[in-house]
Design a protein around this motif. Structure first.
Motif, PDB file in Angstrom:
ATOM      1  N   HIS A 273       0.817  -1.208   0.000  1.00 42.20           N
ATOM      2  CA  HIS A 273       0.000   0.000   0.000  1.00 42.20           C
ATOM      3  C   HIS A 273       0.855   1.265   0.000  1.00 42.20           C
ATOM      4  N   GLY A 274       2.116   1.116  -0.254  1.00 40.57           N
ATOM      5  CA  GLY A 274       3.036   2.245  -0.278  1.00 40.57           C
ATOM      6  C   GLY A 274       4.413   1.794   0.179  1.00 40.57           C
ATOM      7  N   VAL A 275       5.317   2.741   0.293  1.00 39.30           N
ATOM      8  CA  VAL A 275       6.685   2.436   0.724  1.00 39.30           C
ATOM      9  C   VAL A 275       6.717   2.269   2.244  1.00 39.30           C
ATOM     10  N   PRO A 276       7.758   1.641   2.780  1.00 42.79           N
ATOM     11  CA  PRO A 276       7.853   1.510   4.235  1.00 42.79           C
ATOM     12  C   PRO A 276       7.884   2.874   4.921  1.00 42.79           C
ATOM     13  N   ASP A 277       7.263   2.949   6.103  1.00 36.39           N
ATOM     14  CA  ASP A 277       7.307   4.195   6.854  1.00 36.39           C
ATOM     15  C   ASP A 277       8.640   4.317   7.585  1.00 36.39           C
ATOM     16  N   GLU A 278       8.775   5.365   8.392  1.00 34.13           N
ATOM     17  CA  GLU A 278      10.050   5.628   9.050  1.00 34.13           C
ATOM     18  C   GLU A 278      10.414   4.535  10.062  1.00 34.13           C
ATOM     19  N   LEU A 302       1.735 -14.601  -0.834  1.00 35.90           N
ATOM     20  CA  LEU A 302       1.939 -13.761   0.343  1.00 35.90           C
ATOM     21  C   LEU A 302       3.245 -14.117   1.034  1.00 35.90           C
ATOM     22  N   ARG A 303       3.519 -15.396   1.189  1.00 34.13           N
ATOM     23  CA  ARG A 303       4.773 -15.814   1.823  1.00 34.13           C
ATOM     24  C   ARG A 303       5.982 -15.346   1.003  1.00 34.13           C
ATOM     25  N   THR A 304       5.892 -15.472  -0.318  1.00 30.27           N
ATOM     26  CA  THR A 304       7.012 -15.103  -1.187  1.00 30.27           C
ATOM     27  C   THR A 304       7.307 -13.619  -1.118  1.00 30.27           C
ATOM     28  N   ALA A 309      10.355  -8.880   1.073  1.00 32.56           N
ATOM     29  CA  ALA A 309      10.392  -7.584   1.757  1.00 32.56           C
ATOM     30  C   ALA A 309      11.224  -7.651   3.035  1.00 32.56           C
ATOM     31  N   ARG A 310      11.066  -8.714   3.799  1.00 31.60           N
ATOM     32  CA  ARG A 310      11.767  -8.824   5.076  1.00 31.60           C
ATOM     33  C   ARG A 310      13.273  -8.946   4.899  1.00 31.60           C
ATOM     34  N   ALA A 311      13.729  -9.328   3.704  1.00 30.01           N
ATOM     35  CA  ALA A 311      15.163  -9.429   3.449  1.00 30.01           C
ATOM     36  C   ALA A 311      15.802  -8.068   3.179  1.00 30.01           C
ATOM     37  N   ARG A 312      14.975  -7.049   3.051  1.00 26.57           N
ATOM     38  CA  ARG A 312      15.477  -5.704   2.767  1.00 26.57           C
ATOM     39  C   ARG A 312      15.848  -4.975   4.060  1.00 26.57           C
ATOM     40  N   ASP A 313      16.794  -4.066   3.943  1.00 23.28           N
ATOM     41  CA  ASP A 313      17.213  -3.291   5.109  1.00 23.28           C
ATOM     42  C   ASP A 313      16.175  -2.263   5.526  1.00 23.28           C
ATOM     43  N   ASP A 314      15.302  -1.835   4.605  1.00 21.23           N
ATOM     44  CA  ASP A 314      14.355  -0.777   4.932  1.00 21.23           C
ATOM     45  C   ASP A 314      13.006  -1.301   5.412  1.00 21.23           C
ATOM     46  N   HIS A 362      -2.830  -7.991  11.371  1.00 17.82           N
ATOM     47  CA  HIS A 362      -1.993  -9.188  11.395  1.00 17.82           C
ATOM     48  C   HIS A 362      -0.585  -8.795  10.987  1.00 17.82           C
ATOM     49  N   ILE A 363       0.419  -9.307  11.715  1.00 19.83           N
ATOM     50  CA  ILE A 363       1.789  -8.805  11.590  1.00 19.83           C
ATOM     51  C   ILE A 363       2.758  -9.950  11.318  1.00 19.83           C
ATOM     52  N   ARG A 364       3.728  -9.664  10.450  1.00 21.80           N
ATOM     53  CA  ARG A 364       4.890 -10.561  10.254  1.00 21.80           C
ATOM     54  C   ARG A 364       6.140  -9.719  10.519  1.00 21.80           C
ATOM     55  N   ARG A 365       6.810 -10.050  11.613  1.00 20.84           N
ATOM     56  CA  ARG A 365       7.984  -9.271  12.017  1.00 20.84           C
ATOM     57  C   ARG A 365       9.267  -9.945  11.529  1.00 20.84           C
ATOM     58  N   SER A 366      10.335  -9.124  11.393  1.00 27.43           N
ATOM     59  CA  SER A 366      11.645  -9.670  11.027  1.00 27.43           C
ATOM     60  C   SER A 366      12.243 -10.426  12.213  1.00 27.43           C
TER      61      SER A 366
END
Length: 366
Positions: A273-278, A302-304, A309-314, A362-366
């Motif tokens: 829905h947009g770029v990651p927030d701060e 969804l898993r893929t 996304a979770r592999a990114r630093d941002d 619902h949340i998926r955390r690093s």
């Protein structure tokens, strides 16, 4: 949607030959092409070299550069160089027309590959921009059709906000001109779309041109199963177009169409829905055409995309908001590794982030 095609490559070259053909009796070797270090002659040869290189890679789906190029004989006149451009462009155009949907071949920027539309767009871009460089060096007039310039922008420059007219915008975006209110561009790259492979699917990044078509009721250049695309994909495509027009679109955090490996048909959409927030939080959403539901495709997609996304630093957290009575979607996110947010987290989402009171977090955390 009128996808960019081999016909556009030919149209671009016809404009090139018409403009430069008025100066074939001039010295192309001793004159620099616009702001380039190359001579006009070397730049013209470079156009032909790119055409044959793109055609060769696309023809076999090459995953690297091919060890050949174009060499124009020293005794060939400038008219001969234009003939070489015409012939190599014809090869690229023919290859683009013959290439199957979904075939990709190597190009480094920025994700390592391009499809047939990407190679067509790159071919058109090379012709338009380098014809401009040569014409500028020779002091002759040249301006391509606005349709060609707009196609290059919407297929290769999703990160560039549209300007008052496509051709000046393309020149500005490639460091060749100025636009009122915008800083000069000193470094630039075009951007082919991102594709992310999954087990049974490929997540194909949607370009602004395709998103515009999807928003208006078209197929976006994809072959859909019956009933597709679903309304959520069209709505998400509309948001993508708005972000592009506002100059805030980032293609890697846009919309992806889910293309099934077994038949090459599109079955749904997924995206952010947009770029990651701060805080590194980014929201994800998805939908499937009814005929593709109940087969695990949504969970796989969804898993893929979440793992990508979770592999990114941002990105620190990926989250989804789901209606309280949408049990199938809740099961999808659970199977993809998401967990229901705490009462406090949901309260914060409702009060501080404007999440609808009927939605669950619902949340998926690093």
């Amino acid at each position: 949607m009128r996808p960019i095609s081999g016909d556009d490559v030919i149209a671009a070259v016809e404009g090139c030959v018409t403009a430069l053909g008025t100066a074939v009796d001039r010295d192309w070797k001793g004159v620099r092409a616009g702001g380039l270090e190359w001579s006009c002659r070397r730049t013209a040869e470079h156009i032909a070299d790119d055409m044959i290189g793109y055609a060769g890679r696309l023809a076999i789906g090459a995953q690297g550069r091919l060890p050949y190029g174009v060499t124009v004989t020293e005794d060939a006149g400038n008219a001969g160089v234009l003939d070489v451009i015409r012939s190599t462009a014809a090869l690229l155009a023919t290859t683009v027309r013959a290439a199957p949907r979904g075939l990709r071949a190597f190009h480094p920027y920025p994700f390592g590959s391009a499809d047939r539309e990407g190679f067509a767009a790159m071919g058109v871009a090379e012709v338009l921009l380098h014809t401009h460089d040569i014409a500028r060096g020779l002091g002759i007039a040249y301006e391509p059709s606005e349709n060609l310039a707009e196609s290059v922008l919407t297929w290769l420059f999703p990160h560039v906000q549209p300007g008052p007219a496509p051709w000046p915008t393309l020149l500005w975006a490639t460091g060749r001109g100025e636009l009122p209110g915008r800083a000069p561009v000193t470094e630039w790259r075009w951007r082919n779309n991102l594709v992310i492979p999954a087990e049974r699917l490929t997540l194909v990044g949607v370009r602004p041109a395709a998103a515009r078509d999807l928003r208006l009721g078209g197929d976006g250049g994809f072959e859909w199963i019956d009933g597709g695309p679903y309304e959520g994909t069209r709505e998400a495509s509309g948001f993508l177009v708005k972000a592009y027009e506002a100059g805030v679109h980032r293609a890697e955090f846009g919309v992806f169409v889910l293309v099934r490996h077994e038949d090459g048909r599109a079955i749904g959409g997924i995206g952010f829905h947009g770029v990651p927030d701060e805080e590194g939080r980014v929201e994800i959403g998805y939908d499937l055409v009814e005929g593709a539901r109940g087969q695990g495709y949504a969970t796989e997609a969804l898993r893929t995309l979440t793992e990508w996304a979770r592999a990114r630093d941002d990105v620190d957290t990926v989250f989804a908001t789901i209606e309280g009575d949408n049990l199938p979607s809740q099961r999808v996110v659970s199977r993809a590794g998401f967990t229901r947010a705490t009462v406090e987290e949901e309260r914060t989402a409702h009060e501080e982030h404007g999440m609808d009171s009927e939605l669950q977090l619902h949340i998926r955390r690093s």
